[in-house]
Design an enzyme around this catalytic site. Structure first.
Site, PDB file in Angstrom:
ATOM      1  N   GLY A   1       0.823  -1.199   0.000  1.00 57.88           N
ATOM      2  CA  GLY A   1       0.000   0.000   0.000  1.00 57.88           C
ATOM      3  C   GLY A   1       0.860   1.253   0.000  1.00 57.88           C
ATOM      4  O   GLY A   1       2.079   1.192   0.163  1.00 57.88           O
TER       5      GLY A   1
ATOM      6  N   TYR B   1     -16.467  -0.363   6.767  1.00 60.83           N
ATOM      7  CA  TYR B   1     -15.011  -0.190   6.877  1.00 60.83           C
ATOM      8  C   TYR B   1     -14.696   0.610   8.129  1.00 60.83           C
ATOM      9  O   TYR B   1     -13.767   0.283   8.888  1.00 60.83           O
ATOM     10  CB  TYR B   1     -14.506   0.536   5.615  1.00 60.83           C
ATOM     11  CG  TYR B   1     -13.034   0.843   5.625  1.00 60.83           C
ATOM     12  CD1 TYR B   1     -12.106  -0.164   5.383  1.00 60.83           C
ATOM     13  CD2 TYR B   1     -12.564   2.128   5.868  1.00 60.83           C
ATOM     14  CE1 TYR B   1     -10.745   0.114   5.397  1.00 60.83           C
ATOM     15  CE2 TYR B   1     -11.210   2.418   5.881  1.00 60.83           C
ATOM     16  CZ  TYR B   1     -10.310   1.404   5.647  1.00 60.83           C
ATOM     17  OH  TYR B   1      -8.961   1.674   5.655  1.00 60.83           O
TER      18      TYR B   1
ATOM     19  N   LYS C   1     -12.546  -0.345  11.609  1.00 58.83           N
ATOM     20  CA  LYS C   1     -11.448   0.445  12.179  1.00 58.83           C
ATOM     21  C   LYS C   1     -11.741   0.782  13.639  1.00 58.83           C
ATOM     22  O   LYS C   1     -10.850   0.762  14.480  1.00 58.83           O
ATOM     23  CB  LYS C   1     -11.249   1.737  11.375  1.00 58.83           C
ATOM     24  CG  LYS C   1     -10.543   1.533  10.026  1.00 58.83           C
ATOM     25  CD  LYS C   1      -9.064   1.200  10.198  1.00 58.83           C
ATOM     26  CE  LYS C   1      -8.318   1.186   8.865  1.00 58.83           C
ATOM     27  NZ  LYS C   1      -7.011   0.488   8.978  1.00 58.83           N
TER      28      LYS C   1
ATOM     29  N   PRO D   1      -4.462   8.774  11.459  1.00 62.78           N
ATOM     30  CA  PRO D   1      -4.035   9.855  10.563  1.00 62.78           C
ATOM     31  C   PRO D   1      -5.215  10.450   9.802  1.00 62.78           C
ATOM     32  O   PRO D   1      -6.125   9.743   9.390  1.00 62.78           O
ATOM     33  CB  PRO D   1      -3.099   9.147   9.593  1.00 62.78           C
ATOM     34  CG  PRO D   1      -3.633   7.753   9.510  1.00 62.78           C
ATOM     35  CD  PRO D   1      -4.314   7.454  10.824  1.00 62.78           C
TER      36      PRO D   1
ATOM     37  N   ASN E   1      -6.519  12.786   6.400  1.00 67.41           N
ATOM     38  CA  ASN E   1      -6.241  12.686   4.949  1.00 67.41           C
ATOM     39  C   ASN E   1      -4.762  12.698   4.608  1.00 67.41           C
ATOM     40  O   ASN E   1      -4.057  13.619   4.991  1.00 67.41           O
ATOM     41  CB  ASN E   1      -6.824  13.926   4.269  1.00 67.41           C
ATOM     42  CG  ASN E   1      -8.142  13.625   3.617  1.00 67.41           C
ATOM     43  OD1 ASN E   1      -8.338  12.542   3.086  1.00 67.41           O
ATOM     44  ND2 ASN E   1      -9.046  14.597   3.671  1.00 67.41           N
TER      45      ASN E   1
END
Lengths: 420, 420
Positions: B109, B252, B256, B279, B281
């Site tokens: 990623g 999703y 998280k 974090p 964006n």
């Protein structure tokens, strides 16, 4: 000409019991038919002697063909539309009447046992088929009451085995792992994993087995611990996620929230007929009567039973907070009703009468003929929220004729069970 | 007299590389020692020829004894306290210097690749050991960059195999399955299961392997999608659970959230050194540059690149909303810093510069030498919240000297990568 030999049909799972009757009916009406040759070979008496180690349940596809499939011969001369329509009309004219297979998980819990009692009493023709798992036959369903002995729902293989074996068309998912707040807050990881894994396994397997079984109605049981710890009353489904649940049962509560969400996601993504019921405080026989871990009413019964009436009974707090209390048998009836009648997106909130803690203690003491003095320490810090009223108007609209058992009768029945 | 033959010792995992040196040092100081006889027999050259199918990694207990265990002989005459103290003093006087084994999940990623880049540049003695998984040796750690090819983290067996094989002392868990909002909202069940299963497997395995490895530092990466959809700014860790996340990435986001909670529960129940970083964006090279699915900055770069400058570039909304934007390389540096320096209970919120969407578009256009006209449609309905500022003061206090890359430099580097 897709079919050069015969058209294959499968009856839906709830009509399995009508297969013979249906095939005879077709024949009587001039429609020739045959079993589908493959079926489940392991059920063939001769073949089964060669593979004694094999379980026919391990071949769910073959099982389905075996028990619900049949061929209708294709005529060597193409049929015209009118004849085909006639064929369809004959088939649909058959008096189909569904017979369900209802799996109840967590059948040894308080709720599971009340469901079994209500099911048993609902039909005079109740027949107890088996004891492990306990199976009951009523006029519209076979009921499979699964407990820990029938499989560990945290193991996906066990859940799959149960689904292969019973092919349930309806599931009431009551199983959960819970304990006292003290125990749950000491082991959040375990209560999260055990509950989330059971829920994931049950919902995932029910979804996957729809390929074999057809649509499955699944009712999951949630809990008020899901509500935010400082929720404003009346609590409705829109406020469930507006804050963290109470820290004492946090990981259990988050597992219940994820169960509600997963139910919802299976509905939106796959149009599954999965629903959830969110009951407030309930009490009753069969449950835990340990004063430190039991639900409120049960704990009070145990406490008063063991109290020496010459010493004042000390209660924490002011006794002023209001709580909604419900007899578990009523909840069992509502859950059974929901199998047929509830198909909405939102969790269905159900709750009983709202009484103050002090009223509740008086009521229990009275039913138990407790003559001693009851004292509240009037420490407001021990009160918790003054009200946690949940909004039950959706249920009231859907089932306006439902009458809850009066609190005093429910308490009386519970005391009787506890004392015997 | 518990030991009639020898005292067994195990070095902690980060000191494995010093075992030989340490044993020589003991001998030089008069402390006789021997390997522990059992060790891992499968690594014995002769025995290995008889069991070629066996992998020594499948016996983590034997591996530990093999690579980190030794005996010190017990004297036949009981030693007095002073001699025992001397023994301890000699052992502790050895210049132990930890050498870590750091596993990075999701190494393909955007974030995983930046972590690899920063690790590579941090040490001049970087040595690339292997390519599958990519392994890099720096002066204080061996780094294992695992990708989908090294195992499917949704399968607990694969995760266990990775832990058996590399025995990581530190884990950076970046792996996640995500896609465009459109894709995620169409398949909530899958994005819930895949993410929650990966997270559960990684944390559970890390906890369980502490028996073999000793304490493991684990850093999980969260996401701003966790925040409630109408959170009031500044968003801090206390407001994460005050409402449902945005419906477009709901499942999703809940996965998280459950990662953050599970991290927390492992801390409270087992005192694990598991932490999480949240974090805001971020953008950068390596990532997705599909205008419909990429993170904001990457999507804008792709959009402007493909724009005919003679036609005005149409942007949705007013361009007024403010957003915090961060270069992924900065985030990679902060994550690496957190391995040594962050051990707090709460997720560490990190965020970059706050700019308006229109400033951001201007900046990117300028860096790309885009000369065309840019038009916002000024439809306020498309704006979303005007600000979603997250509170980064905890990070600022803990690491006051950290300097973020300027937005323009970060954007410039990203464009360069994109164009080449």
């Amino acid at each position: 000409d897709p079919a050069w030999f015969g058209l294959a049909f499968l009856l839906h799972r709830p009509y399995t019991h009508q297969r013979c009757e249906f095939l005879k009916y077709l024949e009587k009406n001039g429609i020739e038919n045959r079993p589908i040759i493959s079926g489940n070979f392991i059920r063939q008496p001769c073949i089964s002697t060669f593979c004694e180690e094999e379980h026919p349940e391990n071949y769910p596809g073959a099982e389905v063909i075996h028990s619900r499939g049949f061929f209708v011969g294709v005529h060597q001369i193409p049929l015209d539309q009118a004849v085909i329509k006639q064929l369809v009309d004959i088939m649909l004219a058959f008096p189909f009447s569904p017979y369900h297979f209802t799996l109840v998980t967590g059948s040894n819990g308080m709720l599971g046992r009340y469901i079994r009692d209500v099911v048993s009493e609902q039909s005079s023709s109740t027949e107890i088929l088996d004891s492990k798992p306990q199976k009951i036959r009523t006029k519209d369903s076979e009921w499979i009451f699964a407990t820990r002995e029938d499989g560990d729902l945290r193991r996906v293989e066990d859940v799959q085995y149960i689904f292969k074996r019973y092919q349930p068309t309806r599931v009431i998912h009551c199983a959960a792992r819970l304990a006292s707040f003290q125990q749950m807050s000491a082991k959040p990881v375990e209560y999260w994993f055990d509950n989330v894994t059971m829920n994931n396994n049950i919902l995932k397997t029910a979804y996957e087995f729809q390929t074999w079984i057809g649509q499955i109605k699944l009712v999951s049981i949630l809990s008020t611990v899901m509500f935010p710890k400082d929720a404003q009353f009346p609590i409705d489904t829109s406020s469930i996620y507006n804050g963290s649940p109470h820290p004492a049962s946090e990981s259990y509560a988050y597992a219940k929230r994820s169960l509600a969400q997963l139910t919802q996601w299976y509905r939106t993504e796959y149009h599954c007929n999965f629903v959830s019921i969110l009951p407030c405080n309930f009490f009753g026989a069969y449950g835990d009567f340990n004063p430190r871990t039991a639900p409120l009413v049960n704990a009070l019964i145990a406490k008063i039973e063991n109290q020496n009436p010459s010493i004042p009974l000390q209660m924490m707090g002011t006794g002023q907070p209001l709580r909604q209390i419900m007899f578990a048998e009523d909840l069992a009836r509502i859950i059974l009703w929901s199998l047929e009648n509830y198909s909405e997106d939102q969790p269905l909130i159900v709750a009983g009468e709202e009484v103050s803690i002090s009223q509740l203690v008086q009521l229990i003491a009275q039913q138990m003929n407790y003559q001693g003095v009851i004292q509240f320490d009037n420490d407001t810090n021990k009160d918790g929220p003054l009200r946690r009223t949940a909004d039950t108007c959706v249920f009231a609209k859907l089932y306006p004729t439902f009458r809850m058992t009066s609190l005093s009768l429910g308490i009386q029945k519970t005391i009787e069970w506890f004392r015997n």
